[in-house]
Design a protein around this motif. Structure first.
Motif, mmCIF file in Angstrom:
data_model
loop_
_atom_site.group_PDB
_atom_site.id
_atom_site.type_symbol
_atom_site.label_atom_id
_atom_site.label_comp_id
_atom_site.label_asym_id
_atom_site.label_seq_id
_atom_site.Cartn_x
_atom_site.Cartn_y
_atom_site.Cartn_z
ATOM 1 N N GLY A 36 -4.432 -0.237 4.066
ATOM 2 C CA GLY A 36 -3.150 0.134 4.665
ATOM 3 C C GLY A 36 -3.310 1.047 5.853
ATOM 4 N N ASP A 37 -2.684 2.218 5.788
ATOM 5 C CA ASP A 37 -2.743 3.191 6.876
ATOM 6 C C ASP A 37 -3.596 4.404 6.493
ATOM 7 O OD1 ASP A 37 -1.043 1.488 8.193
ATOM 8 O OD2 ASP A 37 0.693 2.830 8.196
ATOM 9 N N THR A 38 -4.593 4.202 5.617
ATOM 10 C CA THR A 38 -5.486 5.318 5.263
ATOM 11 C C THR A 38 -6.694 5.321 6.194
ATOM 12 O OG1 THR A 38 -4.728 5.344 2.981
ATOM 13 C CG2 THR A 38 -6.862 6.368 3.412
ATOM 14 N N THR A 40 0.817 -1.225 0.000
ATOM 15 C CA THR A 40 0.000 0.000 0.000
ATOM 16 C C THR A 40 0.847 1.270 0.000
ATOM 17 O OG1 THR A 40 -0.188 0.060 2.428
ATOM 18 C CG2 THR A 40 -1.933 -1.110 1.207
ATOM 19 N N HIS A 41 1.978 1.245 0.718
ATOM 20 C CA HIS A 41 2.824 2.447 0.751
ATOM 21 C C HIS A 41 4.204 2.085 1.270
ATOM 22 C CE1 HIS A 41 1.329 2.291 4.878
ATOM 23 N NE2 HIS A 41 2.193 3.206 5.248
ATOM 24 N N HIS A 42 5.111 3.065 1.217
ATOM 25 C CA HIS A 42 6.541 2.755 1.328
ATOM 26 C C HIS A 42 7.065 2.563 2.741
ATOM 27 C CE1 HIS A 42 7.729 6.753 2.791
ATOM 28 N NE2 HIS A 42 6.786 7.233 2.000
ATOM 29 N N HIS A 43 6.263 2.774 3.783
ATOM 30 C CA HIS A 43 6.801 2.684 5.147
ATOM 31 C C HIS A 43 7.356 1.280 5.461
ATOM 32 C CE1 HIS A 43 4.410 6.412 6.706
ATOM 33 N NE2 HIS A 43 5.549 6.743 6.126
ATOM 34 N N HIS A 44 8.422 1.286 6.295
ATOM 35 C CA HIS A 44 9.151 0.049 6.579
ATOM 36 C C HIS A 44 8.268 -1.050 7.130
ATOM 37 C CE1 HIS A 44 13.005 1.711 5.670
ATOM 38 N NE2 HIS A 44 12.740 2.774 6.418
ATOM 39 N N ASP A 45 7.307 -0.665 7.979
ATOM 40 C CA ASP A 45 6.474 -1.703 8.599
ATOM 41 C C ASP A 45 5.495 -2.319 7.594
ATOM 42 O OD1 ASP A 45 5.197 0.910 8.749
ATOM 43 O OD2 ASP A 45 3.655 -0.012 10.010
ATOM 44 N N HIS A 46 5.589 -1.910 6.327
ATOM 45 C CA HIS A 46 4.727 -2.481 5.282
ATOM 46 C C HIS A 46 5.520 -3.183 4.172
ATOM 47 C CE1 HIS A 46 1.061 -0.320 6.769
ATOM 48 N NE2 HIS A 46 2.038 0.309 7.399
ATOM 49 N N VAL A 47 6.842 -2.919 4.108
ATOM 50 C CA VAL A 47 7.624 -3.477 2.989
ATOM 51 C C VAL A 47 8.856 -4.292 3.395
ATOM 52 C CG1 VAL A 47 6.915 -1.659 1.380
ATOM 53 C CG2 VAL A 47 9.040 -1.385 2.660
ATOM 54 N N GLY A 83 -2.360 10.842 1.490
ATOM 55 C CA GLY A 83 -2.675 11.589 2.707
ATOM 56 C C GLY A 83 -1.712 11.156 3.815
ATOM 57 N N HIS A 84 -1.765 9.863 4.184
ATOM 58 C CA HIS A 84 -0.789 9.309 5.125
ATOM 59 C C HIS A 84 0.600 9.415 4.492
ATOM 60 C CE1 HIS A 84 0.882 6.551 8.105
ATOM 61 N NE2 HIS A 84 1.319 5.780 7.146
ATOM 62 N N THR A 85 0.715 8.928 3.261
ATOM 63 C CA THR A 85 1.882 9.198 2.421
ATOM 64 C C THR A 85 1.364 9.654 1.067
ATOM 65 O OG1 THR A 85 1.968 6.947 1.538
ATOM 66 C CG2 THR A 85 3.285 7.383 3.527
HETATM 67 ZN ZN ZN Z 1 2.462 3.872 7.358
#
Ligand code: ZN
Ligand code: FE
Length: 258
Positions: free
Chosen positions: A129-131, A55-62, A112-114
């Motif tokens: 994700g984190d939306t 969903t997005h580039h943050h470490h806890d997701h990739v 928005g979040h990223t």
């Molecule tokens: Zn995030």
């Protein structure tokens, strides 16, 4: 589609979702921030990944993608900039309107979040994700309140029975804040009680359903007079539009101490 949340780190969920087409053992993996709990669950269930969605580039997701792909070299799909290093092996970068027909999903841009944040919608679910969170929404790290508000409105427009597969177990804290915004919302009071009981038993509070979010999540209720009035009391000025209400309650949540 019946997605399964796999707990990771302190409060993340990595989603495994059977993607079917005759083979029940094939699953998509959404936002593997770490590989170990995913590999354990795959072994346990005798499942095999078919693809990884980000969903997005943050470490806890990739951060688990590399280790997962070392075992299962499956394609990776996600936003430009984030999955570029894995494209060319069947995966690709995605933008609003793209379709993943093999998994019955389509792509919504939900910044928005990223700035790069995507959500995956279809088969009665959304991986957001984190939306959108159960009872809340993601913090604004890169985007503007207007962007996030528009993203949430896109998600709000999905069918009422859509299951919300978000990436964190933040529900209880979110609902406690929501009660500050809407102390007279009975559906919210009931949900908070049920959520407290679920968390006491260590149960996951996700997926939640969009209709429940529309009744209880203040970030999807910025057009409601009660939410607007609470936001106006908090910031001590008149607010002229739902996106202004959104900006105020997002800031209120940022500084709210439980
Ligand atoms: Zn995030
Ligand atoms: Fe996250």
């Amino acid at each position: 589609m019946q997605p399964i949340p796999v707990p990771a780190f302190k409060d993340n969920y990595i989603w495994l979702a059977p993607c079917g087409e005759g083979d029940e053992r094939r699953v998509i993996v959404v936002d593997p921030g770490t590989a170990a709990p995913v590999l354990d669950r795959l072994t346990e269930q005798q499942w095999e990944p078919a693809a990884i969605l980000i969903t997005h580039h943050h470490h806890d997701h990739v951060d688990g993608v590399e280790a997962l792909r070392a075992r299962f070299p499956v394609p990776v799909f996600g936003p430009p900039g984030t999955v570029d290093r894995w494209t060319g092996q069947g995966g690709r970068t995605l933008t609003e309107g793209d379709r993943l027909d093999e998994f019955g999903l389509r792509v919504l841009a939900t910044p928005g979040h990223t700035r790069d944040h995507l959500s995956y919608v279809g088969q009665g679910v959304v991986f957001c994700g984190d939306t959108l969170f159960a009872g809340g929404c993601g913090r604004l790290f890169e985007g503007t309140p207007e962007q996030m508000y528009r993203s949430l409105e896109k998600l709000r427009a999905l069918p009422d029975d859509t299951r919300i597969c978000c990436a964190h177990e933040y529900t209880l804290a979110n609902l406690r804040f929501a009660r500050q915004v809407e102390p007279d919302n009975d559906a919210l009071a009931r949900r908070l009680e049920e959520t407290e009981a679920m968390r006491r038993e260590g149960k996951a509070t996700v997926p939640s359903r969009l209709d429940l979010e529309k009744q209880t999540n203040p970030f999807l209720r910025c057009h409601e007079p009660a939410v607007r009035a609470a936001a106006e009391r908090f910031c001590r000025r008149r607010l002229n539009s739902p996106d202004q209400v959104f900006a105020v309650i997002r800031y209120w949540k940022d500084i709210y101490k439980q």
